[in-house]
Design an enzyme around this catalytic site. Structure first.
Site, mmCIF file in Angstrom:
data_model
loop_
_atom_site.group_PDB
_atom_site.id
_atom_site.type_symbol
_atom_site.label_atom_id
_atom_site.label_comp_id
_atom_site.label_asym_id
_atom_site.label_seq_id
_atom_site.Cartn_x
_atom_site.Cartn_y
_atom_site.Cartn_z
ATOM 1 N N ARG A 77 -31.424 -34.693 24.495
ATOM 2 C CA ARG A 77 -30.074 -34.116 24.497
ATOM 3 C C ARG A 77 -29.107 -35.131 25.093
ATOM 4 N NH1 ARG A 77 -27.227 -30.099 28.590
ATOM 5 N NH2 ARG A 77 -25.276 -30.005 27.459
ATOM 6 N N HIS A 121 -18.900 -32.919 26.916
ATOM 7 C CA HIS A 121 -19.507 -32.899 28.248
ATOM 8 C C HIS A 121 -18.495 -33.540 29.207
ATOM 9 C CE1 HIS A 121 -23.602 -32.624 30.434
ATOM 10 N NE2 HIS A 121 -22.718 -32.972 31.352
ATOM 11 N N GLU A 166 -21.186 -26.271 30.036
ATOM 12 C CA GLU A 166 -20.804 -25.642 31.306
ATOM 13 C C GLU A 166 -19.312 -25.364 31.427
ATOM 14 O OE1 GLU A 166 -22.437 -28.045 34.472
ATOM 15 O OE2 GLU A 166 -24.495 -27.555 33.923
ATOM 16 N N ASN A 310 -28.283 -23.954 31.582
ATOM 17 C CA ASN A 310 -28.515 -24.990 32.590
ATOM 18 C C ASN A 310 -28.770 -24.270 33.901
ATOM 19 O OD1 ASN A 310 -27.705 -26.603 30.484
ATOM 20 N ND2 ASN A 310 -25.846 -27.352 31.455
ATOM 21 N N TYR A 312 -30.189 -24.593 37.964
ATOM 22 C CA TYR A 312 -30.577 -25.471 39.070
ATOM 23 C C TYR A 312 -31.032 -24.729 40.326
ATOM 24 C CZ TYR A 312 -28.816 -29.427 36.447
ATOM 25 O OH TYR A 312 -28.644 -30.384 35.480
ATOM 26 N N GLU A 369 -30.715 -27.860 30.741
ATOM 27 C CA GLU A 369 -30.740 -28.733 31.928
ATOM 28 C C GLU A 369 -31.523 -28.042 33.028
ATOM 29 O OE1 GLU A 369 -26.984 -30.091 33.544
ATOM 30 O OE2 GLU A 369 -26.183 -30.473 31.538
HETATM 31 O O1 IFM Z 1 -24.958 -34.100 36.242
HETATM 32 C C1 IFM Z 1 -24.642 -32.778 35.996
HETATM 33 C C2 IFM Z 1 -24.429 -32.541 34.514
HETATM 34 O O2 IFM Z 1 -23.460 -33.389 33.998
HETATM 35 C C3 IFM Z 1 -24.001 -31.113 34.270
HETATM 36 N N1 IFM Z 1 -24.894 -30.183 34.898
HETATM 37 C C4 IFM Z 1 -25.270 -30.406 36.264
HETATM 38 C C5 IFM Z 1 -25.737 -31.847 36.457
HETATM 39 C C6 IFM Z 1 -26.123 -32.091 37.919
HETATM 40 O O3 IFM Z 1 -25.038 -31.870 38.765
#
Ligand code: IFM
Length: 462
Positions: A77, A121, A166, A310, A312, A369
């Site tokens: 990606r 992006h 995002e 995405n 985290y 992500e």
């Molecule tokens: O690096 C970023 C990415 O560009 C978008 N999502 C979160 C990642 C980590 O902060």
């Protein structure tokens, strides 16, 4: 992880984005982006860093695809830089920029690595920002035109497209808190931007359906598991820090603000009422969200072929009267945390995916992500970078992904953020997310232990 628990055609990949890796910001007619401007504004980016060099992927893409081959990635990606393809954000495609992406895609296909291309992006052409950027509805129209032009050229060879990465981060960090480009601090503007980003997404989906590039691909690609277009949302898990009723409702507002403000219009055709109310009370609710036009909501809710998520971390939320907007804030994360200060919480990935599947959609989902920054440095003796914490992070999240598949969630792939260390926005080069270490002085790429772990893991899944 056993082979049988994942659907056939499940894709193991890694992700990057244009501004974070390409460098070459002045090569071959590329126009200026809002991130070039932001980086050159003193005090905005740690260490005064910028994406001017980054990983010089624009020049070293062949070596980087070689690394992907070595890791055995099924898919990669990446994003297309709008200012590289349309230096002023409008008009004809810049052939040299287009040529770069054609070469990259060609090499990926030759290497049997399935491309997933993100159209936006975060690197808006500065020329469009000068006309109001995402706060101006015209930018959404320009985006649809840009996407259409790109689809005409590439939709027959790129099977998977992401419209916008995002939108919540763009709206909040770019326009409300000012931490990211264009660095505005205006909550009302941020909400207008959110609406325009969603509209731009819908318009791009329509452009995709209309493009002859996509039609050329339709027959040729029928054997492939998932193809088409979707959006990538950042969905972290928001939950109350205690069972106090005020914390429970604060967490609901945080979830509404970060997650449902995007999921609801995309999959239910309306903005979530419960979050509009506090925003109205704070005096920041724009008409665009309070009284959206039905045709706009229809455009936003265009059917898509998949959804990118995405993920985290989680946020544990408490009632906080000092927070003017939502009366909510997150408590200090529990250890273990990553170098970003984000809690390692794989269960949140399971919960987010299950919830999206139960409450919103059965279309294919991709984890577009997932990954972690840690303070990796190259050992002086040439030994391998032993990033065990990253391996722990990735393997625990991959296990959560497998469990959610076993529960019947239609998950089709997983992309590590990131293939290689890169420009981490306002944190500059201080945060390393890569499977591959990059020495930003010499541009030397070195596989970390996590890269070898991922390679072996992918092999074990075949
Ligand atoms: O690096 C970023 C990415 O560009 C978008 N999502 C979160 C990642 C980590 O902060």
């Amino acid at each position: 992880m056993s082979h049988t628990t994942l659907p056939p055609g499940f894709l193991w990949g890694a992700a990057t984005s244009a501004y974070q890796i390409e460098g070459a910001t002045q090569a071959d007619g590329r126009g200026v982006s809002i991130w070039d401007t932001f980086c050159s504004t003193p005090g905005k980016v740690l260490g005064g860093h910028s994406g001017e060099q980054a990983c010089r992927h624009y020049f070293r893409y062949a070596e980087d695809v070689g690394i992907m081959r070595e890791l055995g990635l099924d898919s990669y990606r990446f994003s297309l830089a709008w200012p590289r393809l349309m230096p002023d954000g409008r008009g004809k495609l810049n052939s040299k920029g287009l040529d770069f992406y054609k070469r990259l895609v060609g090499l990926l296909l030759e290497s049997e690595i399935r491309p997933m291309a993100t159209l936006y992006h975060w690197d808006l052409p500065q020329a469009l920002q000068d006309k109001g950027g995402w706060a101006n509805i015209d930018t959404a129209k320009r985006f649809a035109d840009y996407c259409f032009a790109v689809f005409e050229e590439l939709a027959d060879v790129v099977p998977m497209w992401i419209t916008i990465n995002e939108p919540a981060v763009i709206a909040v960090l770019g326009h409300m808190s000012g931490e990211m480009a264009p660095g505005h601090r205006d909550a009302r503007e941020g909400l207008i931007v959110a609406h325009h980003l969603l509209l731009a997404h819908g318009m791009a989906v329509r452009a995709f359906r209309d493009s002859s590039g996509r039609k050329r691909a339709a027959g040729a690609d029928a054997s492939q598991p998932v193809k088409g277009i979707g959006i990538a949302l950042s969905i972290n898990h928001q939950e109350p820090a205690t069972d106090d009723a005020r914390d429970i409702s604060a967490a609901k507002r945080a979830d509404g603000f970060w997650n449902r403000l995007y999921l609801d219009p995309l999959f239910r055709g309306h903005y979530p009422e419960d979050i509009l109310e506090p925003l109205a009370q704070a005096g920041v609710l724009p008409d665009a969200l309070a009284k959206p036009r039905p045709e706009e909501m229809q455009m936003i809710g265009q059917e898509t072929d998949f959804l990118g998520i995405n993920y985290y971390t989680r946020n544990q939320v408490v009632w906080d009267p000092a927070d003017r907007l939502l009366n909510a804030s997150a408590v200090a994360p529990r250890p273990p945390v990553t170098a970003m200060g984000w809690e390692v919480y794989p269960e949140g990935l399971f919960k987010v995916l299950k919830r999206v599947s139960d409450d919103y959609t059965k279309i294919p989902l991709f984890i577009t992500e997932n990954g972690a920054a840690f303070d990796d440095s190259l050992p002086p003796d040439g030994a391998i970078i032993d990033d065990g914490s990253r391996i722990d992070y990735l393997s625990s999240h991959v296990s959560a992904a497998r469990r959610v598949c076993e529960c019947g969630v239609n998950l089709k792939g997983y992309y590590v953020w990131s293939l290689m260390d890169n420009f981490e926005w306002a944190q500059g080069y201080s945060k390393r997310f890569g499977l591959v270490h990059v020495d930003f002085q010499t541009q030397q790429r070195t596989l970390k232990r996590s890269a070898l772990w991922y390679r072996d893991f992918i092999t074990s899944q075949r």
